[in-house]
Enzyme design. Sequence first.
Site, short mmCIF file in Angstrom:
data_model
loop_
_atom_site.label_atom_id
_atom_site.label_comp_id
_atom_site.label_asym_id
_atom_site.label_seq_id
_atom_site.Cartn_x
_atom_site.Cartn_y
_atom_site.Cartn_z
N HIS A 8 1.77 -28.80 -29.26
CA HIS A 8 0.32 -28.97 -29.39
C HIS A 8 -0.16 -30.20 -28.63
O HIS A 8 0.63 -31.04 -28.23
CB HIS A 8 -0.11 -29.06 -30.86
CG HIS A 8 0.45 -30.22 -31.62
ND1 HIS A 8 1.58 -30.14 -32.40
CD2 HIS A 8 0.02 -31.51 -31.73
CE1 HIS A 8 1.82 -31.32 -32.97
NE2 HIS A 8 0.89 -32.18 -32.57
N HIS A 81 -2.67 -37.37 -28.26
CA HIS A 81 -1.23 -37.30 -27.99
C HIS A 81 -0.85 -35.89 -27.57
O HIS A 81 -1.63 -34.95 -27.71
CB HIS A 81 -0.41 -37.72 -29.22
CG HIS A 81 -0.53 -36.82 -30.41
ND1 HIS A 81 -1.47 -36.97 -31.39
CD2 HIS A 81 0.20 -35.73 -30.78
CE1 HIS A 81 -1.32 -36.03 -32.32
NE2 HIS A 81 -0.30 -35.26 -31.97
N GLU A 130 4.49 -37.22 -29.12
CA GLU A 130 5.09 -36.81 -30.40
C GLU A 130 6.25 -35.86 -30.09
O GLU A 130 6.11 -34.97 -29.25
CB GLU A 130 4.03 -36.08 -31.25
CG GLU A 130 4.55 -35.62 -32.60
CD GLU A 130 3.48 -34.92 -33.45
OE1 GLU A 130 2.34 -34.73 -32.96
OE2 GLU A 130 3.81 -34.54 -34.59
CO CO Z 1 0.56 -34.02 -33.48
#
Ligand code: CO
Length: 139
Positions: A8, A81, A130
Amino acid sequence: MKLGRLNHVGVATPSIAGSIDFYRDVMGATAIGAPFDLPAQGVKVCFVDTPNTQIELIEPYDDSSPIAGYLRANPGGGQHHVCYEVPDILAAKAWFEERGRRVLGEPRIGAHGTPIFFVHPKDMGGVLTEIMETPGETH
Ligand code: CO
């Protein structure tokens, strides 16, 4: 480390409700999850599905949330992110640390229920990154 799929893109927003309207009415998204709280990270999140990845909308609970600082600098919200999947979270943590990258804290359970950690953006070409264990591969 085996680099997996882009899971994502995280987008900070001052209002998940407002962002849901945007993704539905302007972007044409038709698969938008229900918002839920992630108390360990001080945020409320909501996933918008696209054919090949997801957008993770992130809204702070309160001023102590790490996202609150981001929104002070970017009041309208913004791209926060990117999240990549890996098969083994501990192997990935060791990989980044061996390469002098600052892993921010210990792995913890993320929004998809699998362990995640973040890597400092200044060690990652300016991108807060991440790393997330692929769902179904937790061991
Ligand atoms: Co995230």
